[in-house]
Design an enzyme around this catalytic site. Structure first.
Site, PDB file in Angstrom:
ATOM      1  N   ASN A 243      32.368  -0.763  43.773  1.00 14.79           N
ATOM      2  CA  ASN A 243      31.932  -1.917  44.574  1.00 14.79           C
ATOM      3  C   ASN A 243      32.202  -1.493  46.009  1.00 14.79           C
ATOM      4  OD1 ASN A 243      31.185  -3.445  42.359  1.00 14.79           O
ATOM      5  ND2 ASN A 243      33.230  -4.312  42.118  1.00 14.79           N
ATOM      6  N   GLU A 324      26.120  -6.419  39.235  1.00 14.68           N
ATOM      7  CA  GLU A 324      27.188  -7.298  39.716  1.00 14.68           C
ATOM      8  C   GLU A 324      27.161  -7.452  41.238  1.00 14.68           C
ATOM      9  OE1 GLU A 324      30.791  -5.679  37.914  1.00 14.68           O
ATOM     10  OE2 GLU A 324      30.375  -6.783  36.088  1.00 14.68           O
ATOM     11  N   ARG A 369      22.910  -8.919  26.897  1.00 17.01           N
ATOM     12  CA  ARG A 369      23.444  -8.054  27.963  1.00 17.01           C
ATOM     13  C   ARG A 369      23.669  -6.620  27.485  1.00 17.01           C
ATOM     14  NH1 ARG A 369      29.238  -8.999  31.125  1.00 17.01           N
ATOM     15  NH2 ARG A 369      29.667  -6.798  31.403  1.00 17.01           N
ATOM     16  N   ASP A 398      31.506  -3.539  28.145  1.00 19.10           N
ATOM     17  CA  ASP A 398      32.358  -3.319  29.312  1.00 19.10           C
ATOM     18  C   ASP A 398      33.802  -3.028  28.917  1.00 19.10           C
ATOM     19  OD1 ASP A 398      33.323  -3.182  31.857  1.00 19.10           O
ATOM     20  OD2 ASP A 398      33.139  -5.310  32.315  1.00 19.10           O
ATOM     21  N   GLU A 426      42.165  -2.761  31.976  1.00 25.09           N
ATOM     22  CA  GLU A 426      41.638  -4.071  32.378  1.00 25.09           C
ATOM     23  C   GLU A 426      41.598  -5.061  31.216  1.00 25.09           C
ATOM     24  OE1 GLU A 426      37.700  -3.870  34.075  1.00 25.09           O
ATOM     25  OE2 GLU A 426      37.496  -6.055  34.134  1.00 25.09           O
ATOM     26  N   HIS A 554      34.914  -9.713  24.407  1.00 24.75           N
ATOM     27  CA  HIS A 554      34.765 -10.515  25.626  1.00 24.75           C
ATOM     28  C   HIS A 554      35.303 -11.935  25.450  1.00 24.75           C
ATOM     29  CE1 HIS A 554      33.065 -11.738  29.483  1.00 24.75           C
ATOM     30  NE2 HIS A 554      32.653 -10.506  29.688  1.00 24.75           N
TER      31      HIS A 554
END
Ligand code: GCV
Length: 733
Positions: A243, A324, A369, A398, A426, A554
């Site tokens: 990012n 994103e 997705r 992810d 994460e 998720h």
């Protein structure tokens, strides 16, 4: 010990001064020795070079490396020599002599084949060709002398590190014959580090890169970072967050990047930067960033020339585009190949590459997705420049605790493709859970894509052996920060280590890697190595059990992703939990069969059929691919609901078992690391129970079935768990 010292202090006043002084000094000395022997803060990683524990072997080693012939006259060779000096003196308790080759035994000879006749005589042209640029040969030759050789200085450095690792593990040097070279070319850490030193999804403090004080202050830690990476063959570092912030491409930052590149260069580590696609607009007011616009192309060419004027061996760009919120070629109706190729053309004259990420999905696309990356990239297979490599996350969603392999592996046959693994945890308990990730990486690498028949594993699809790609690599999202022990959890170091080892050789096994790491990081004592290996090897499955058993995914808390949140709803659907588990009073799971989203159709046969059929789908992916009635009978004979409850409970029991197992090991570990791991395991057990109770209570509102006997009943209510609102979590902005 300290009390003893205080007691003795008293005697200073009553006894003869001199005696007391001596006593005090001696006690100080003892105190120092005790503390240094029994307390370690983990800073030294797997490069501790602890004294060889087997005394006879230590003697043998000393005789084998009495004299070292090594002309170190470049920064890389000097780094190798200094490592060798430090390593051998610490492990063998003596200073080996660096000299010309002697006529006796006990020579260690290090150099390129041209440096020493004896090396030339003892290596074949073919094997030297085979090890290419970065490989090495370690060999015991006549006279029992030892050689370390390679075609390049970096290969020699890698050879020296491997040699030291052999001694660290107390393996014999007699009969030594190691011929090894990396199976992938770009072995790179991705740091999601921001310029303000926060780290996205970082749980080990702040960014190592002290941008404010760079380029003038060179933190010695940069060198240790480079040593650690080089010791496992990591040869690239993308310094900045995907990012991206365009400022990193400006002169003031390029000066700083250059300073880091200069530190890393001797260790064979190239620096890469993340390129923000809209940088031409943000930095120089260009009206667009359209990759087909000649002005934009020109801008990037000039920018590349500028970067290379600072850093002649700059590695290239890493890009997150059209994902994103990051800008990308889609803003101009261009495809990913057009975007990537523009950047690739800019760095090509200098030998640079572009790592273009395939982590793309769009909430406005009404497609599952997990299918979107494949849908976008397959049509442009073969359209990327030779110096572009597509960086694909291990699974199609992810970095979840468990995902099936990404269908782009084995899908894209005409494009360079490299896997991206997450080393930072994460979705796996941050830096407070012990989760050894090599089994997760290995599971992906050993998955069979069947693209060219049985045995077409992901490992082969990414190392060039299946499709003949010219550019290969592996990326790992770093778990490193300013914490004294680098990774927060001492066992997080194992994941950094494992990533490096697997990037070098994607066919290595998790057990072997764990064994190496434990022996170098803690001790060679079997009484420690065995239980800790078992703990590590089962830890990933344990985490899957208490977080997302049977293919759930998720269902973590929103935003920071810490803890359970299966109830998360009310935001863009692909960022909720309910979008993925779709629980109703009848059933649960995501239908990705041909009757549903048909994500299975992105896999080759027979994989597609295997995943698509509820009878043959491996149970660990069951709810990933299928909607399953709560009373459906699994292979165990249990209903889905009961099995889910058992697995959650088992995860908690296993976390507890890790704790118990560790508690027995105090005698083999220094106090500081022992206690720290002990406290972290306590947190892990508590949080495992949190996951279990929260998820079972929530899913029970759908299944309406009782929690089966044998599963600990939650004491708290669902409302309690849903009310937990963790603020200020690390790694989240
Ligand atoms: C860097 C996930 C993470 C984001 C990360 C993203 C990515 O969505 O939560 O923090 O952004 O992956 O890989 O780009």
């Amino acid at each position: 010990m300290f009390c003893f010292f205080l007691l003795n202090q008293k005697t200073i006043f009553v006894n003869n001064y001199k005696i007391c002084y001596m006593k005090t000094f001696f006690l100080f000395f003892l105190l120092f020795c005790t503390l240094s022997a029994f307390s370690e803060d983990g800073y030294d990683l797997w490069l501790r070079y602890a004294p060889v524990e087997n005394v006879n072997l230590q003697k043998t080693y000393r005789n084998q490396v009495k004299s070292i012939a090594f002309n170190a006259n470049t920064p890389t060779l000097e780094a190798a020599k200094s490592e060798l000096k430090t390593g051998l003196s610490k492990m063998l308790g003596f200073q080996p002599e660096f000299a010309e080759i002697t006529n006796n035994t006990g020579n260690l000879i290090i150099g390129l084949p041209d440096n020493f006749e004896v090396i030339k005589e003892n290596t074949g042209t073919e094997e030297l060709n085979d090890i290419s640029r970065e490989g090495f040969i370690l060999r015991q030759i006549e006279n029992n002398n030892l050689i370390i050789t390679s075609n390049t200085e970096i290969g020699l450095l890698y050879g020296v590190f491997r040699f030291l690792q052999i001694v660290q593990q107390e393996l014999p040097l007699s009969g030594l014959n190691v011929v090894d070279s990396p199976k992938t070319q770009v072995r790179i850490l991705n740091h999601w580090d921001n310029l303000n030193r926060t780290v996205e999804r970082g749980y080990a403090g702040f960014s190592l890169w002290d941008w404010f004080r760079l380029p003038d202050v060179i933190d010695p830690r940069y060198i240790d970072y480079a040593r650690a990476n080089a010791s496992i063959g990591i040869n690239g570092t993308a310094l900045t967050n995907v990012n991206a912030n365009a400022q990193i491409l400006t002169p003031v930052y390029l000066e700083k990047v250059k300073a880091l590149a200069d530190v890393f260069r001797p260790y064979g580590i190239k620096v890469y930067l993340t390129a923000r696609f809209s940088a031409p607009i943000e930095l120089d007011n260009l009206p667009v960033a359209d990759p087909l616009d000649p002005l934009v192309q020109e801008w990037w060419k000039k920018k590349a020339a500028e970067i290379y004027s600072y850093i002649p061996d700059f590695g290239g760009f890493l890009v997150k585009a059209d994902s994103e919120g990051q800008p990308g070629p889609h803003n101009y109706n261009r495809n990913h190949a057009e975007g990537a190729n523009m950047l690739a053309d800019a760095v090509a004259p200098y030998g640079g590459i572009v790592m273009w990420r395939a982590f793309v999905y769009d909430q406005h696309v009404p497609e599952d997705r997990t299918k979107q990356a494949y849908n976008e990239f397959m049509p442009v297979d073969g359209e990327f420049r030779e110096n572009v490599i597509l960086q694909v996350k291990n699974g199609p969603l992810d970095f979840q605790p468990r995902e099936p392999f990404h269908p782009l592996f084995g899908g894209m046959e005409k494009t360079n493709i490299m896997p991206e693994f997450q080393i930072t945890q994460e979705y796996l308990g941050f830096s407070t859970h012990l989760v050894y990730l090599a089994p997760l990486y290995e599971e992906c690498l050993q998955s069979d894509t069947w693209t060219k028949g049985e045995g077409s594993t992901v490992a082969k699809a990414i190392d060039g052996s299946l499709f003949g790609q010219k550019l290969t690599g592996m990326a790992g999202v770093s778990n490193i920060g300013t914490d004294r022990n680098w990774t927060g959890h001492p066992f997080g170091q194992a994941n950094w280590y494992a990533f490096g080892r697997l990037a070098w050789n994607p066919y290595l096994g998790s057990r072997k890697i764990a064994d190496e790491w434990i022996k170098m990081t803690f001790t060679k004592n079997h009484a420690f190595v065995e239980p800790v290996t078992e703990m590590m090897l089962t830890s990933r499955e344990t985490a899957v059990n208490y977080m997302t058993p049977l293919g759930l995914h998720h269902i973590m808390a929103a935003g920071h992703h810490h803890g359970p949140g299966p109830w998360v709803d009310g935001r863009r659907p692909d960022w909720t939990a309910v979008y993925y588990h779709r629980a109703t009073s009848e059933e649960i799971g995501f239908d990705r069969t041909p009757g549903g989203s048909n994500a299975v159709g992105q896999y080759h046969q027979p994989v597609a059929d295997k995943f698509g059929n509820i009878e043959t789908c491996p149970e660990e992916y069951l709810l990933w691919f299928h909607r399953v009635p709560w009373d459906y009978r699994l292979k165990s004979g249990n209903t889905l609901w009961d099995e889910m409850a058992f697995r959650y409970n088992q995860g908690v029991n296993e976390a507890l078992a890790m704790q118990e197992s560790w508690n027995l090991l105090a005698d083999y570990v220094d106090g500081q690391r022992f206690k720290y791991v002990q406290s972290l395991l306590e947190i892990q057990t508590k949080e495992a129970a949190w996951w279990r109770d929260a998820c079972l209570l929530y899913f029970q509102t759908f299944s309406n079935m009782p929690i089966p006997d044998g599963v600990e009943k939650p004491v708290k209510t669902l409302e309690y768990f849903m009310g937990i609102n963790e603020l200020y979590m690390p790694g989240h902005h």
